[in-house]
Design a protein around this motif. Structure first.
Motif, PDB file in Angstrom:
ATOM      1  N   ILE A   1      -3.499  -3.934 -18.457  1.00  0.00           N
ATOM      2  CA  ILE A   1      -3.905  -2.572 -18.088  1.00  0.00           C
ATOM      3  C   ILE A   1      -4.226  -1.769 -19.346  1.00  0.00           C
ATOM      4  O   ILE A   1      -5.238  -1.057 -19.408  1.00  0.00           O
ATOM      5  CB  ILE A   1      -2.783  -1.897 -17.268  1.00  0.00           C
ATOM      6  CG1 ILE A   1      -2.655  -2.590 -15.907  1.00  0.00           C
ATOM      7  CG2 ILE A   1      -3.048  -0.406 -17.088  1.00  0.00           C
ATOM      8  CD1 ILE A   1      -1.459  -2.139 -15.091  1.00  0.00           C
TER       9      ILE A   1
ATOM     10  N   VAL B   1      -5.697  -1.091 -12.370  1.00  0.00           N
ATOM     11  CA  VAL B   1      -4.316  -1.394 -12.010  1.00  0.00           C
ATOM     12  C   VAL B   1      -4.280  -2.300 -10.786  1.00  0.00           C
ATOM     13  O   VAL B   1      -3.461  -3.207 -10.695  1.00  0.00           O
ATOM     14  CB  VAL B   1      -3.552  -0.083 -11.760  1.00  0.00           C
ATOM     15  CG1 VAL B   1      -2.103  -0.366 -11.414  1.00  0.00           C
ATOM     16  CG2 VAL B   1      -3.651   0.815 -12.975  1.00  0.00           C
TER      17      VAL B   1
ATOM     18  N   GLY C   1      -2.752  -5.139 -12.353  1.00  0.00           N
ATOM     19  CA  GLY C   1      -1.334  -4.862 -12.144  1.00  0.00           C
ATOM     20  C   GLY C   1      -0.702  -6.031 -11.417  1.00  0.00           C
ATOM     21  O   GLY C   1      -1.244  -6.530 -10.441  1.00  0.00           O
TER      22      GLY C   1
ATOM     23  N   ALA D   1       3.877  -3.300 -11.688  1.00  0.00           N
ATOM     24  CA  ALA D   1       2.869  -2.520 -12.408  1.00  0.00           C
ATOM     25  C   ALA D   1       1.918  -1.876 -11.408  1.00  0.00           C
ATOM     26  O   ALA D   1       0.835  -2.385 -11.158  1.00  0.00           O
ATOM     27  CB  ALA D   1       2.110  -3.405 -13.389  1.00  0.00           C
ATOM     28  N   THR D   2       2.368  -0.792 -10.786  1.00  0.00           N
ATOM     29  CA  THR D   2       1.552  -0.111  -9.790  1.00  0.00           C
ATOM     30  C   THR D   2       1.545   1.381 -10.090  1.00  0.00           C
ATOM     31  O   THR D   2       2.565   1.951 -10.439  1.00  0.00           O
ATOM     32  CB  THR D   2       2.120  -0.346  -8.382  1.00  0.00           C
ATOM     33  OG1 THR D   2       2.008  -1.718  -8.068  1.00  0.00           O
ATOM     34  CG2 THR D   2       1.373   0.459  -7.347  1.00  0.00           C
ATOM     35  N   THR D   3       0.350   1.985  -9.962  1.00  0.00           N
ATOM     36  CA  THR D   3       0.273   3.428 -10.131  1.00  0.00           C
ATOM     37  C   THR D   3       0.284   4.083  -8.753  1.00  0.00           C
ATOM     38  O   THR D   3       0.116   3.428  -7.729  1.00  0.00           O
ATOM     39  CB  THR D   3      -1.012   3.838 -10.856  1.00  0.00           C
ATOM     40  OG1 THR D   3      -2.112   3.269 -10.167  1.00  0.00           O
ATOM     41  CG2 THR D   3      -1.009   3.367 -12.288  1.00  0.00           C
TER      42      THR D   3
ATOM     43  N   GLN E   1       2.240   4.158 -18.323  1.00  0.00           N
ATOM     44  CA  GLN E   1       1.009   3.497 -18.726  1.00  0.00           C
ATOM     45  C   GLN E   1      -0.032   4.519 -19.194  1.00  0.00           C
ATOM     46  O   GLN E   1      -0.764   4.276 -20.143  1.00  0.00           O
ATOM     47  CB  GLN E   1       0.463   2.576 -17.626  1.00  0.00           C
ATOM     48  CG  GLN E   1       0.140   3.228 -16.285  1.00  0.00           C
ATOM     49  CD  GLN E   1      -1.229   3.890 -16.249  1.00  0.00           C
ATOM     50  OE1 GLN E   1      -2.102   3.527 -17.010  1.00  0.00           O
ATOM     51  NE2 GLN E   1      -1.383   4.885 -15.389  1.00  0.00           N
TER      52      GLN E   1
END
Lengths: 237, 526
Positions: free
Chosen positions: B131, B203, B207, B212-214, B50
């Motif tokens: 995002i 996020v 997210g 979809a996680t940082t 991302q």
């Protein structure tokens, strides 16, 4: 008919109202002198088409140029600096004067080489402007002017960064170009000595107007109009 | 100098304490085992992916937008638009998220417009697309302004030369614009990458779960949901290592300076009125407006249409407002005070040739939080405070300190160069006149540095007012600030109240920034 004629050309810059009248013959070398901020550079810029006058006309061989774009005018204007693109080699910089897309055929390349030789830069075509001295850069810019083949060459303080010997040398080169190609030359200089050395006539510009024009010898001889005398001072250099 | 040493000591103590706590509790952790965890590997992959996409999109779009602003140097509204492009820098992330959901969400403007045209709704806003939209909102204007500076470095003669030679738009791009852009693109892209790499609030809010996680969000989840301190510490250390490696890598590119308030000189080129140029530039500026203006506009419109009086009368919101203002003002003041102290110390070091190397060490201390992401720093604080972390005043103080430290790099980049430039001109004269200490500060430094001080203070305060990172870690029912309340309202689908809170928070951030910048910096026109 005059080669270049500036007729009642008006332009307002900040709070100065400028108004120019001037006529130059074919093959003549005219120097413009005067205090800084008097409008000398603005006059060149108006003739080259970078600035639009509020009124008045610029005539070349009797043809009105006032509405044409800079690239269409029979003029090459050189500045004190930045006459070349820093990331292009000298040969490409000069080549731009032949074709802006740089697709040069053999004849075009030969013309670039010949122009470089004429200004004394033979063999330096592959260098970049940053690898040349200040004097060599100005000569490269003159080579660009040569291949453009425009009959009117205007120089705006082109030698301000050069020492006395180099100034003379470069002025000699301009004189040679003027004679061999029949160019009409307009030179703006802060150094009256440049005008005295190379010009046929000298014009004195002050506060947005041409106040006095005379053949060079007469311009520097006594008696002078008070404004010219005040500008030149006692130092007859 | 004493003032400088106090500032240095407090930074070292706070950051050293947090780092020390992280490292000490990491004795029995094996990074290898964590890296082998497929979930963490997925999170790592998504974090890079991302950030990379955000950098590419932001910079790729910024090229035609910056070119359009440079070429069309005279159209009405240009100055206003470029000023609005500064707004994302002080817009709280969670407010932008609200605005983006209001435009792109299930009942958002675009979905409704498409629905009216018969296109079936597509819930694209949650997940990678959302995002990226949010990262574009923040970074497209930043990249545009950074790239726009390239045109300022072109001497006027070059444009005249191009006109005289009759160069067309394509040749101008190839010969003049591209060489300048090429120098700036890697640094600008790297900056956007770094900013998006540690993206948290976007996020967290957009997210869609584990897909979809940082890494930054994973730290938060480990700490607040799994109560797995070991895992949080490991992830925080991993995040710090990665940030360090990225910064070392980025060091080659010469990261650009923050954009000045300059709006670009008017350049002379006669291709600006050609039909092709007008269409391309118009489309570029229009697209940028869609990305930047629409979410802001939606926030204002929805906020004004929302239940303003009941929401403002809610004591929870009022308390959140007070907490946010208090934290923002204290953190902003703290940041400015410490950054000024460090800048002062750096100036002192520069005045003695033998101490010049020490100056860069002091600067490093001030910039240290570039390396420590907010959640990594927060985890360190969490470890230090342990059970006390949930006590209301302690939690608020921790949030305030983390916010102050996070704003330090920005304040340092504004204040240190300003201080050193002034010092080069004034040091000798001050020494000759015997001006030093308080008198020099009062008579020479303060009048000269008011503007950058006001900027740094205002920026730090706005940043702190909108922060969701620290408060998400430390906030509880009794300590919710406006950003946390807005996040909770969004999560509970209380959209109408959220609209009012979002507008309130936007006004708080913008108001703090402009009031402090003007109030502290004086009224000298830009």
């Amino acid at each position: 008919m005059h080669r270049l004629e500036v007729r009642d050309l008006r332009f307002d810059y900040e709070d100065m109202r400028m108004r120019f009248d001037l006529a130059i013959g074919t093959g003549e070398f005219l120097a413009l002198v005067g205090p800084s901020g008097a409008g000398k550079s603005t006059l060149l810029s108006l003739i080259a088409g970078f600035d639009r006058p509020t009124s008045g006309r610029v005539l070349f061989d009797g043809v009105d140029l006032t509405a044409s774009r800079p690239a269409e005018r029979p003029v090459t204007l050189l500045f004190q600096d930045h006459n070349l693109f820093p990331h292009l080699c000298i040969a490409d910089n000069v080549g731009l004067g032949i074709r802006p897309d740089l697709r040069l055929d053999a004849a075009g390349k030969a013309r670039v080489e010949a122009a470089l030789a004429e200004v004394g830069l033979q063999g330096l075509g592959a260098r970049r402007p940053g690898q040349l001295s200040g004097g060599e850069r100005q000569r490269a810019a003159l080579a660009l002017a040569l291949v453009r083949e425009r009959p009117l060459l205007m120089l705006d303080e082109p030698f301000a960064a050069l020492g006395p010997a180099l100034r003379r040398e470069t002025l000699d080169l301009v004189r040679r170009m003027q004679r061999s190609r029949g160019l009409t030359v307009l030179l703006v200089s802060h150094q009256p000595s440049d005008a005295r050395y190379a010009a046929d006539r000298v014009a004195f510009v002050e506060q947005g107007e041409i106040r006095h024009v005379a053949p060079t010898a007469e311009f520097f001889a006594q008696p002078q109009p008070p404004a010219v005398a005040a500008y030149l001072g006692d130092v007859s250099d | 100098m004493r003032f400088g040493f106090i500032a240095l000591a407090s930074v070292l103590l706070l950051i050293g304490g947090a780092c020390g706590a992280l490292l000490l509790s990491a004795t029995d952790i094996r990074i290898g085992a964590v890296l082998a965890d497929p979930y963490i590997r997925h999170v790592l992959g998504f974090t890079f992916w991302q950030a990379g996409l955000s950098a590419l999109l932001s910079v790729g779009l910024a090229i035609p937008v910056a070119r359009a602003f440079a070429r069309q140097a005279r159209f009405p509204g240009r100055r206003l638009l470029l000023r609005i492009f500064l707004m994302p820098m002080v817009t709280p992330v969670i407010v932008a998220v609200f605005g983006i959901v209001a435009v792109h969400g299930q009942s958002g403007w675009i979905t409704r417009a498409l629905g009216a045209a018969g296109v079936p709704p597509d819930h694209y806003v949650y997940g990678l697309t959302g995002i990226l939209i949010a990262h574009l909102f923040f970074n497209l204007p930043l990249a545009t302004r950074l790239l726009l500076q390239a045109w300022d470095t072109v001497p006027g003669e070059t444009w005249r030369l191009a006109q005289q030679l009759g160069l067309g738009s394509g040749t101008i791009f190839r010969l003049i614009e591209w060489p300048l852009l090429r120098e700036r693109l890697p640094g600008t892209a790297m900056l956007v990458f770094l900013l998006c790499f540690v993206s948290f609030a976007t996020v967290l809010a957009l997210g869609g779960g584990p897909a979809a996680t940082t890494l930054e969000v994973a730290i938060y989840q480990a700490l607040r949901f799994d109560f797995d301190l070991d895992r949080a510490v490991t992830l925080a250390l991993l995040q710090t290592l990665l940030c360090g490696a990225l910064l070392l890598f980025a060091h080659r590119f010469a990261l650009p300076l923050p954009p000045s308030a300059g709006l670009g000189r008017a350049i002379e080129r006669d291709d600006r009125r050609l039909p092709g140029a007008l269409v391309l530039d118009g489309a570029s500026i229009f697209a940028a407006c869609l990305i930047v203006l629409l979410p802001l506009l939606a926030t204002v419109i929805d906020g004004l249409a929302g239940p303003i009086v009941p929401t403002l009368a809610d004591p929870v919101i009022m308390r959140g407002l007070l907490y946010s203002l208090g934290i923002a003002l204290m953190a902003g003041f703290g940041t400015t005070f410490i950054a000024l102290g460090l800048a002062h110390l750096i100036r002192g070091c520069h005045a003695r040739p033998r101490l010049v190397p020490a100056a860069s060490l002091v600067e490093l201390a001030g910039m240290a939080t570039v390396l420590l992401s907010p959640l990594a720093l927060g985890t360190g604080f969490f470890l230090l405070l342990r059970s006390a972390a949930m006590m209301q005043p302690v939690a608020l103080a921790a949030v305030m300190l983390i916010n102050a430290l996070m704003a330090m790099p920005y304040a340092m980049r504004i204040l240190v160069p300003a201080m050193l430039t002034a010092a080069r001109e004034q040091d000798r004269l001050c020494a000759a006149l015997g001006l030093s200490g308080w008198n020099r500060w009062r008579l020479i430094d303060w009048p000269g540095l008011r503007r950058p001080i006001g900027m740094a203070f205002g920026f730090a305060a706005a940043l702190s007012a909108g922060d969701l990172g620290a408060i998400a870690l430390f906030g509880g029912p009794g300590t919710a600030t406006l950003p946390l309340l807005l996040y909770q309202q969004l999560g509970a689908y209380r959209v109408e109240e959220a609209a009012v809170t979002a507008l309130l928070l936007l006004l708080v951030s913008l108001g703090l920034y402009s009031l402090i910048e003007r109030g502290v910096g004086g009224h000298a026109s830009a």
